[in-house]
Design a protein around this motif. Structure first.
Motif, PDB file in Angstrom:
ATOM      1  N   TYR A 198       0.832  -1.209   0.000  1.00  0.00           N
ATOM      2  CA  TYR A 198       0.000   0.000   0.000  1.00  0.00           C
ATOM      3  C   TYR A 198       0.866   1.259   0.000  1.00  0.00           C
ATOM      4  N   TYR A 199       1.973   1.232   0.753  1.00  0.00           N
ATOM      5  CA  TYR A 199       2.878   2.381   0.778  1.00  0.00           C
ATOM      6  C   TYR A 199       3.388   2.739  -0.622  1.00  0.00           C
ATOM      7  N   GLU A 200       3.456   1.766  -1.491  1.00  0.00           N
ATOM      8  CA  GLU A 200       4.007   1.989  -2.836  1.00  0.00           C
ATOM      9  C   GLU A 200       2.952   2.476  -3.833  1.00  0.00           C
ATOM     10  N   THR A 201       1.687   2.602  -3.408  1.00  0.00           N
ATOM     11  CA  THR A 201       0.632   3.059  -4.316  1.00  0.00           C
ATOM     12  C   THR A 201       0.652   4.572  -4.463  1.00  0.00           C
ATOM     13  N   GLU A 202       0.140   5.050  -5.589  1.00  0.00           N
ATOM     14  CA  GLU A 202       0.032   6.484  -5.801  1.00  0.00           C
ATOM     15  C   GLU A 202      -0.936   7.111  -4.809  1.00  0.00           C
ATOM     16  N   HIS A 203      -1.936   6.342  -4.422  1.00  0.00           N
ATOM     17  CA  HIS A 203      -2.927   6.846  -3.464  1.00  0.00           C
ATOM     18  C   HIS A 203      -2.245   7.276  -2.171  1.00  0.00           C
ATOM     19  N   PHE A 204      -1.397   6.420  -1.619  1.00  0.00           N
ATOM     20  CA  PHE A 204      -0.713   6.762  -0.375  1.00  0.00           C
ATOM     21  C   PHE A 204       0.248   7.927  -0.577  1.00  0.00           C
ATOM     22  N   LYS A 205       0.982   7.912  -1.680  1.00  0.00           N
ATOM     23  CA  LYS A 205       1.972   8.963  -1.913  1.00  0.00           C
ATOM     24  C   LYS A 205       1.331  10.330  -2.104  1.00  0.00           C
ATOM     25  N   ASN A 206       0.068  10.368  -2.555  1.00  0.00           N
ATOM     26  CA  ASN A 206      -0.609  11.639  -2.788  1.00  0.00           C
ATOM     27  C   ASN A 206      -1.415  12.124  -1.588  1.00  0.00           C
ATOM     28  N   LEU A 207      -1.411  11.368  -0.500  1.00  0.00           N
ATOM     29  CA  LEU A 207      -2.109  11.807   0.697  1.00  0.00           C
ATOM     30  C   LEU A 207      -1.391  12.993   1.322  1.00  0.00           C
ATOM     31  N   ALA A 208      -2.125  13.767   2.107  1.00  0.00           N
ATOM     32  CA  ALA A 208      -1.515  14.885   2.829  1.00  0.00           C
ATOM     33  C   ALA A 208      -0.463  14.346   3.803  1.00  0.00           C
ATOM     34  N   ALA A 216       0.136  14.947   6.854  1.00  0.00           N
ATOM     35  CA  ALA A 216      -0.418  14.600   8.165  1.00  0.00           C
ATOM     36  C   ALA A 216      -1.108  13.240   8.123  1.00  0.00           C
ATOM     37  N   THR A 217      -1.821  12.959   7.029  1.00  0.00           N
ATOM     38  CA  THR A 217      -2.509  11.676   6.904  1.00  0.00           C
ATOM     39  C   THR A 217      -1.500  10.541   6.764  1.00  0.00           C
ATOM     40  N   ARG A 218      -0.444  10.755   5.972  1.00  0.00           N
ATOM     41  CA  ARG A 218       0.587   9.725   5.842  1.00  0.00           C
ATOM     42  C   ARG A 218       1.239   9.437   7.202  1.00  0.00           C
ATOM     43  N   ARG A 219       1.459  10.488   7.955  1.00  0.00           N
ATOM     44  CA  ARG A 219       2.054  10.306   9.283  1.00  0.00           C
ATOM     45  C   ARG A 219       1.117   9.496  10.184  1.00  0.00           C
ATOM     46  N   ASP A 220      -0.173   9.816  10.147  1.00  0.00           N
ATOM     47  CA  ASP A 220      -1.143   9.068  10.962  1.00  0.00           C
ATOM     48  C   ASP A 220      -1.176   7.593  10.567  1.00  0.00           C
ATOM     49  N   TYR A 221      -1.144   7.343   9.260  1.00  0.00           N
ATOM     50  CA  TYR A 221      -1.188   5.957   8.790  1.00  0.00           C
ATOM     51  C   TYR A 221       0.059   5.183   9.200  1.00  0.00           C
ATOM     52  N   ARG A 222       1.203   5.836   9.160  1.00  0.00           N
ATOM     53  CA  ARG A 222       2.438   5.151   9.572  1.00  0.00           C
ATOM     54  C   ARG A 222       2.412   4.849  11.071  1.00  0.00           C
ATOM     55  N   GLN A 223       1.782   5.707  11.845  1.00  0.00           N
ATOM     56  CA  GLN A 223       1.643   5.434  13.278  1.00  0.00           C
ATOM     57  C   GLN A 223       0.733   4.224  13.496  1.00  0.00           C
ATOM     58  N   CYS A 224      -0.289   4.096  12.644  1.00  0.00           N
ATOM     59  CA  CYS A 224      -1.147   2.903  12.705  1.00  0.00           C
ATOM     60  C   CYS A 224      -0.334   1.648  12.402  1.00  0.00           C
ATOM     61  N   ALA A 225       0.533   1.741  11.397  1.00  0.00           N
ATOM     62  CA  ALA A 225       1.377   0.599  11.042  1.00  0.00           C
ATOM     63  C   ALA A 225       2.324   0.257  12.186  1.00  0.00           C
ATOM     64  N   ASP A 226       2.807   1.271  12.901  1.00  0.00           N
ATOM     65  CA  ASP A 226       3.680   1.021  14.050  1.00  0.00           C
ATOM     66  C   ASP A 226       2.937   0.219  15.123  1.00  0.00           C
ATOM     67  N   PHE A 227       1.646   0.530  15.309  1.00  0.00           N
ATOM     68  CA  PHE A 227       0.862  -0.210  16.298  1.00  0.00           C
ATOM     69  C   PHE A 227       0.721  -1.675  15.893  1.00  0.00           C
ATOM     70  N   LEU A 228       0.660  -1.911  14.576  1.00  0.00           N
ATOM     71  CA  LEU A 228       0.485  -3.274  14.060  1.00  0.00           C
ATOM     72  C   LEU A 228       1.798  -4.042  13.941  1.00  0.00           C
ATOM     73  N   GLU A 229       2.913  -3.397  14.245  1.00  0.00           N
ATOM     74  CA  GLU A 229       4.232  -4.012  14.074  1.00  0.00           C
ATOM     75  C   GLU A 229       4.359  -5.386  14.738  1.00  0.00           C
ATOM     76  N   PRO A 230       3.845  -5.586  15.963  1.00  0.00           N
ATOM     77  CA  PRO A 230       4.000  -6.909  16.596  1.00  0.00           C
ATOM     78  C   PRO A 230       3.303  -8.052  15.844  1.00  0.00           C
ATOM     79  N   ILE A 231       2.312  -7.724  14.998  1.00  0.00           N
ATOM     80  CA  ILE A 231       1.594  -8.799  14.281  1.00  0.00           C
ATOM     81  C   ILE A 231       1.781  -8.677  12.768  1.00  0.00           C
ATOM     82  N   ARG A 232       2.845  -8.033  12.339  1.00  0.00           N
ATOM     83  CA  ARG A 232       3.033  -7.806  10.913  1.00  0.00           C
ATOM     84  C   ARG A 232       3.275  -9.105  10.136  1.00  0.00           C
ATOM     85  N   ASP A 233       3.739 -10.170  10.826  1.00  0.00           N
ATOM     86  CA  ASP A 233       3.997 -11.446  10.152  1.00  0.00           C
ATOM     87  C   ASP A 233       2.755 -12.338  10.078  1.00  0.00           C
ATOM     88  N   THR A 234       1.596 -11.796  10.447  1.00  0.00           N
ATOM     89  CA  THR A 234       0.355 -12.568  10.369  1.00  0.00           C
ATOM     90  C   THR A 234       0.088 -12.969   8.919  1.00  0.00           C
TER      91      THR A 234
END
Length: 367
Positions: free
Chosen positions: A73-83, A85-103
């Motif tokens: 998803y990070y490699e999509t144009e949609h993510f790259k064109n987000l504001a 602040a929104t990209r920062r919020d989404y990356r913080q969400c990914a940080d929360f999911l880090e412990p289960i990223r290998d699911t």
């Protein structure tokens, strides 16, 4: 000369006859002056670079996992064109999911996402949990066309409600509060507040306004958060406030006491210090925020009888393409001019109610 070979490294002589060495996978170079080829220091550097490369490889998201979906998803144009602040919020969400990223992807379903959502609400609060749900929904939505996942398992998860006892985060300002703040604000702060009160712009968008975005009696802009174009007519009240603002040479419309464009953090700091002082003097109640002025404009217009669509048009809340034609914005500006006229009239009416004229005050009887 003895030939030295190290797995994963390229050792060669450049066009100047000097020996060079770098790690093939990471392109990390070894300084052969500080660590001569074949020396103990050289082999130590090779081991260090190899260990770092292996550690980074272990950190990389694996294909067929939740982490792999997020990276895709990070490699999509949609993510790259987000504001930003929104990209920062989404990356913080990914940080929360880090412990289960290998699911593994095949184990992801709606009950699993609902469980993640519930746990997030307990750990980081209802608002951030709902942001996490939105983030996963976007990840799954863009993974489906690529054949990476079968369905969007986040859409079936019910968002967490706002707690009933929670105070309004950005409550609308009362008319008296607007008047008091404007009366006591320094000139370079007052003009910013006047822009916010009379346009409904997001604070960050207002502080980023340039002089060339004003064409005649209209502010032409784009909402930084959504990319939606806005066309905001300048009413008499805002026109007067801009005319009385301190002069400066910055290309920005609004500038600080040094004549330089405001940064969001800079103005927020000044605003907080100023607001705290008024609260200490008992002139205003706690709870005033800059974003609350956007709510103030919307609330004022709604109470005046305007429909939500017209209010949304003024605030730039309609989802539109970035390539929207300029003439369509011009049509929107004409409609918004009527909306701003309503805001001017309603603010004036409220001001008369709050501050009755001397004629309406009956003198106390003598004796």
């Amino acid at each position: 000369m003895t030939t030295v070979r190290i797995k994963g490294f390229k050792i060669f002589k450049d066009r100047h006859g000097r020996m060079r060495c770098y790690h093939r996978e990471t392109s990390q170079k070894i300084d052969l002056v500080k660590a001569p080829l074949g020396s103990a220091a050289f082999f130590t550097e090779c081991e260090k670079i190899t260990a770092i490369a292996e550690a980074n490889k272990a950190k990389a998201p694996k294909v067929g996992t939740l982490g792999g979906l997020i990276q895709s998803y990070y490699e999509t144009e949609h993510f790259k064109n987000l504001a930003p602040a929104t990209r920062r919020d989404y990356r913080q969400c990914a940080d929360f999911l880090e412990p289960i990223r290998d699911t593994p992807i095949h184990t992801i379903d709606t009950p699993l996402v609902a469980g993640i959502h519930d746990k997030a609400a307990q750990k980081i609060g209802w608002r951030r949990a709902n942001m996490l749900r939105t983030f996963l929904s976007e990840v799954f939505r863009f993974a489906i066309p690529k054949g990476l996942i079968s369905a969007n398992f986040a859409t079936g998860v019910i968002p967490k409600p706002r707690p009933a006892k929670l105070a309004y985060a950005n409550r609308p300002w009362e008319r008296e509060e607007c008047d008091i703040v404007l009366e006591h604000a320094p000139p370079h702060v007052r003009v910013v507040l006047a822009v916010l009160m009379n346009t409904g712009l997001d604070p960050s968008d207002a502080l980023n306004l340039r002089r060339d975005q004003i064409d005649g009696e209209t502010i032409w802009g784009v909402r930084g958060k959504t990319g939606v174009e806005v066309a905001i007519p300048i009413g008499p009240t805002l026109h007067a406030a801009l005319k009385q603002a301190p002069q400066h040479d910055a290309p920005a419309l609004l500038a600080n006491s040094r004549g330089e464009q405001w940064t969001y953090n800079g103005f927020s700091t000044v605003w907080h210090r100023f607001k705290t002082g008024l609260e200490a003097e008992g002139l205003i109640q706690p709870g005033l925020t800059l974003k609350g002025l956007r709510h103030t404009v919307a609330t004022t217009l709604r109470e005046a009888g305007l429909d939500e669509r017209r209010i949304a048009d003024l605030l730039g809340q309609k989802t539109l393409s970035m390539a929207r034609h300029y003439s369509r914005s011009a049509n929107l500006a004409a409609k918004n001019r009527e909306t701003m006229a309503t805001l001017e009239t309603e603010n004036a009416r409220r001001a008369r109610i709050v501050k009755p004229s001397a004629k309406s005050v009956k003198p106390e009887p003598k004796g």
